[in-house]
Write a protein that holds these residues in place. Structure first.
Motif, PDB file in Angstrom:
ATOM      1  N   ALA A 222       2.543   6.570  -7.279  1.00  0.00           N
ATOM      2  CA  ALA A 222       1.619   8.072  -7.444  1.00  0.00           C
ATOM      3  C   ALA A 222       2.138   9.060  -7.444  1.00  0.00           C
ATOM      4  O   ALA A 222       1.925  10.367  -7.414  1.00  0.00           O
ATOM      5  CB  ALA A 222       0.159   8.071  -6.381  1.00  0.00           C
ATOM      6  N   LEU A 223       2.697   9.648  -5.770  1.00  0.00           N
ATOM      7  CA  LEU A 223       3.173  10.542  -5.543  1.00  0.00           C
ATOM      8  C   LEU A 223       4.147  11.102  -6.449  1.00  0.00           C
ATOM      9  O   LEU A 223       4.944  12.350  -6.875  1.00  0.00           O
ATOM     10  CB  LEU A 223       3.502  10.435  -4.413  1.00  0.00           C
ATOM     11  CG  LEU A 223       3.982  12.015  -3.625  1.00  0.00           C
ATOM     12  CD1 LEU A 223       2.989  12.818  -3.501  1.00  0.00           C
ATOM     13  CD2 LEU A 223       4.623  11.672  -2.048  1.00  0.00           C
TER      14      LEU A 223
ATOM     15  N   GLN B  44      -3.761   3.232 -10.741  1.00  0.00           N
ATOM     16  CA  GLN B  44      -2.807   3.920  -9.496  1.00  0.00           C
ATOM     17  C   GLN B  44      -3.026   5.790 -10.794  1.00  0.00           C
ATOM     18  O   GLN B  44      -3.144   6.421 -10.243  1.00  0.00           O
ATOM     19  CB  GLN B  44      -1.607   3.534  -9.767  1.00  0.00           C
ATOM     20  CG  GLN B  44      -2.195   2.555  -8.983  1.00  0.00           C
ATOM     21  CD  GLN B  44      -1.004   1.207  -9.028  1.00  0.00           C
ATOM     22  OE1 GLN B  44       0.215   1.793  -9.171  1.00  0.00           O
ATOM     23  NE2 GLN B  44      -0.541  -0.124  -8.097  1.00  0.00           N
TER      24      GLN B  44
ATOM     25  N   GLY C 248      -4.163  14.184  -9.371  1.00  0.00           N
ATOM     26  CA  GLY C 248      -3.688  14.139  -8.010  1.00  0.00           C
ATOM     27  C   GLY C 248      -2.524  15.885  -9.177  1.00  0.00           C
ATOM     28  O   GLY C 248      -2.484  16.784  -8.111  1.00  0.00           O
TER      29      GLY C 248
ATOM     30  N   ARG D 269      -5.302   7.990 -10.454  1.00  0.00           N
ATOM     31  CA  ARG D 269      -5.306   8.982  -8.393  1.00  0.00           C
ATOM     32  C   ARG D 269      -3.563   9.900  -9.278  1.00  0.00           C
ATOM     33  O   ARG D 269      -3.691  10.800  -8.266  1.00  0.00           O
ATOM     34  CB  ARG D 269      -4.450   7.829  -7.862  1.00  0.00           C
ATOM     35  CG  ARG D 269      -5.736   7.078  -6.926  1.00  0.00           C
ATOM     36  CD  ARG D 269      -5.406   6.501  -5.660  1.00  0.00           C
ATOM     37  NE  ARG D 269      -4.911   5.653  -5.445  1.00  0.00           N
ATOM     38  CZ  ARG D 269      -4.815   4.241  -6.329  1.00  0.00           C
ATOM     39  NH1 ARG D 269      -6.025   3.887  -6.221  1.00  0.00           N
ATOM     40  NH2 ARG D 269      -3.273   3.419  -5.632  1.00  0.00           N
ATOM     41  N   ALA D 270      -3.317   9.331  -9.813  1.00  0.00           N
ATOM     42  CA  ALA D 270      -2.161  10.076 -10.025  1.00  0.00           C
ATOM     43  C   ALA D 270      -2.258  11.472 -11.483  1.00  0.00           C
ATOM     44  O   ALA D 270      -2.168  12.581 -10.612  1.00  0.00           O
ATOM     45  CB  ALA D 270       0.094   9.932 -10.382  1.00  0.00           C
TER      46      ALA D 270
ATOM     47  N   ARG E 267       0.909  -0.928  -0.327  1.00  0.00           N
ATOM     48  CA  ARG E 267      -0.030  -0.005  -0.062  1.00  0.00           C
ATOM     49  C   ARG E 267       1.232   0.994   0.407  1.00  0.00           C
ATOM     50  O   ARG E 267       0.804   1.992  -0.340  1.00  0.00           O
ATOM     51  CB  ARG E 267      -1.437   0.013   1.264  1.00  0.00           C
ATOM     52  CG  ARG E 267      -1.856   0.895   1.237  1.00  0.00           C
ATOM     53  CD  ARG E 267      -3.157   1.068   2.196  1.00  0.00           C
ATOM     54  NE  ARG E 267      -2.304   0.878   3.822  1.00  0.00           N
ATOM     55  CZ  ARG E 267      -2.236  -0.391   4.741  1.00  0.00           C
ATOM     56  NH1 ARG E 267      -2.403  -1.446   4.202  1.00  0.00           N
ATOM     57  NH2 ARG E 267      -2.138  -0.591   5.923  1.00  0.00           N
ATOM     58  N   VAL E 268       1.715   0.998   0.712  1.00  0.00           N
ATOM     59  CA  VAL E 268       2.442   2.394   0.512  1.00  0.00           C
ATOM     60  C   VAL E 268       3.678   1.898  -0.254  1.00  0.00           C
ATOM     61  O   VAL E 268       4.095   3.351  -0.964  1.00  0.00           O
ATOM     62  CB  VAL E 268       4.031   2.074   2.517  1.00  0.00           C
ATOM     63  CG1 VAL E 268       4.730   3.479   1.719  1.00  0.00           C
ATOM     64  CG2 VAL E 268       2.730   2.210   3.551  1.00  0.00           C
ATOM     65  N   GLU E 269       3.695   1.427  -0.913  1.00  0.00           N
ATOM     66  CA  GLU E 269       4.686   1.489  -2.190  1.00  0.00           C
ATOM     67  C   GLU E 269       3.614   2.351  -3.777  1.00  0.00           C
ATOM     68  O   GLU E 269       4.291   3.316  -4.396  1.00  0.00           O
ATOM     69  CB  GLU E 269       4.915   0.449  -3.442  1.00  0.00           C
ATOM     70  CG  GLU E 269       5.579   0.692  -4.144  1.00  0.00           C
ATOM     71  CD  GLU E 269       6.395  -0.884  -4.454  1.00  0.00           C
ATOM     72  OE1 GLU E 269       6.926  -1.496  -5.568  1.00  0.00           O
ATOM     73  OE2 GLU E 269       6.015  -1.975  -3.877  1.00  0.00           O
ATOM     74  N   LYS E 270       2.630   1.774  -3.530  1.00  0.00           N
ATOM     75  CA  LYS E 270       1.577   2.758  -4.465  1.00  0.00           C
ATOM     76  C   LYS E 270       1.813   3.918  -4.377  1.00  0.00           C
ATOM     77  O   LYS E 270       1.608   4.310  -4.995  1.00  0.00           O
ATOM     78  CB  LYS E 270       0.020   1.799  -4.487  1.00  0.00           C
ATOM     79  CG  LYS E 270       0.199   0.265  -4.429  1.00  0.00           C
ATOM     80  CD  LYS E 270      -1.405  -0.122  -4.891  1.00  0.00           C
ATOM     81  CE  LYS E 270      -1.582  -1.650  -5.133  1.00  0.00           C
ATOM     82  NZ  LYS E 270      -2.916  -2.670  -5.028  1.00  0.00           N
ATOM     83  N   GLN E 271       1.778   4.247  -2.924  1.00  0.00           N
ATOM     84  CA  GLN E 271       1.263   5.785  -2.137  1.00  0.00           C
ATOM     85  C   GLN E 271       2.566   6.975  -3.088  1.00  0.00           C
ATOM     86  O   GLN E 271       2.438   7.414  -3.878  1.00  0.00           O
ATOM     87  CB  GLN E 271       1.081   5.912  -1.441  1.00  0.00           C
ATOM     88  CG  GLN E 271      -0.362   5.779  -0.618  1.00  0.00           C
ATOM     89  CD  GLN E 271      -1.161   5.212   0.810  1.00  0.00           C
ATOM     90  OE1 GLN E 271       0.776   5.771   1.198  1.00  0.00           O
ATOM     91  NE2 GLN E 271      -1.416   4.912   1.536  1.00  0.00           N
ATOM     92  N   ALA E 272       3.516   5.594  -2.708  1.00  0.00           N
ATOM     93  CA  ALA E 272       4.818   6.205  -3.428  1.00  0.00           C
ATOM     94  C   ALA E 272       4.735   6.529  -5.041  1.00  0.00           C
ATOM     95  O   ALA E 272       5.448   7.791  -5.563  1.00  0.00           O
ATOM     96  CB  ALA E 272       6.627   5.781  -2.632  1.00  0.00           C
TER      97      ALA E 272
END
Length: 283
Positions: free
Chosen positions: A200-201, A254, A261, A257-258, A193-198
């Motif tokens: 996307a960021l 993904q 953002g 979301r990216a 989950r953290v890797e997906k957030q990273a």
């Protein structure tokens, strides 16, 4: 020996026009009736008595402690709700004792905690009796809580079957291995989950224009005062999706979301799917 009749079925061959098939045929059989398991019956009865006693104790303690707390000008709902915590605390500890009844080491903590909650419950009931000028009634109510706890402890000791040391060590090792697998699975899910957030960021940051550190605003009275600045081309939805695609993202959720953002607004999944299909064709 007493018996009872049971209806059962069996497959028997049946031939019609030379074609044989297996068809079910009912038949009766006499089976012996096992004797009553009085040990189990007595155990169920004891559990019912202890459960009824716990219910009575909870009601009594809640009524007594709730009335005591109401004297402090607290709302009745809040007072009686908090009063249930005195009894429910040691009842929950008894449930934990039951779950750990085969492990004498793990059962110690909930048993000690249950004694602490029980002491607080009995003390509160006694204080209520003293405040209400009926200390004897308060002591009787406290003894009821202690008696319910004692009955449960006796019943638990009867049901508990501690393992021999070697078998207990085997169980502990197996529990540790299985617990390690559960912890590893949870950690891997969290890392994913953290890797997906990273990702996307990172995709959103790549789509942002780079600010030049040497770029200085022109003064109002400088040589370029009459030159109008060129308007930046706004980032389109297609560009945002392409940027997320170029950053290595392939999952449409993904990418959405990216790109959302980067644009600062939500993008519909259909739009993302359309642009992704075009990118796949171009690739």
């Amino acid at each position: 020996m007493r018996t009872r009749t049971e209806r059962r079925e069996r497959l028997v061959p049946h031939t019609v026009d030379g074609q044989t098939e297996l068809v079910p045929e009912p038949y009766d059989i006499e089976v012996p009736i096992p004797p009553r398991d009085w040990d189990h019956i007595v155990l169920i009865a004891a559990l019912g008595i202890v459960g009824a006693g716990l219910l009575i104790v909870v009601v009594w303690s809640t009524a007594s402690i709730g009335e005591l707390l109401v004297r402090t000008d607290v709302a009745a709902v809040v007072a009686y709700g908090a009063a249930t915590g005195f009894s429910l605390g040691w009842i929950v500890c008894m449930a934990l004792e039951w779950l750990a009844r085969y492990d004498p080491v793990r059962v110690r903590r909930p048993r000690k905690a249950g004694h602490v909650f029980l002491a607080a419950d009995m003390a509160a009931v006694c204080v209520h009796g003293w405040v209400a000028d009926s200390l004897k009634v308060g002591i009787i109510g406290a003894v009821l809580s202690g008696g319910a706890k004692a009955l449960w402890t006796l019943l638990l000791d009867h049901q508990a079957a501690p393992l021999d040391p070697r078998t207990q060590q085997w169980v502990n090792i197996r529990r540790g291995k299985i617990g390690g697998r559960l912890a590893l699975a949870a950690s891997l899910r969290q890392l994913g989950r953290v890797e997906k957030q990273a990702l996307a960021l990172e995709g959103a940051l790549r789509s942002m224009p780079d600010a030049s550190p040497d770029e200085q605003p022109n003064p109002a009275d400088g040589p370029d005062a009459a030159v109008l600045p060129m308007a930046r081309t706004p980032l389109t939805t297609k560009d945002a999706v392409r940027t997320a695609w170029d950053s290595g993202l392939r999952d449409e959720d993904q990418i959405r979301r990216a790109a959302s953002g980067a644009l600062g607004k939500a993008i519909s999944p259909d739009t993302v799917s359309r642009y992704v299909r075009a990118l796949k064709v171009g690739a």
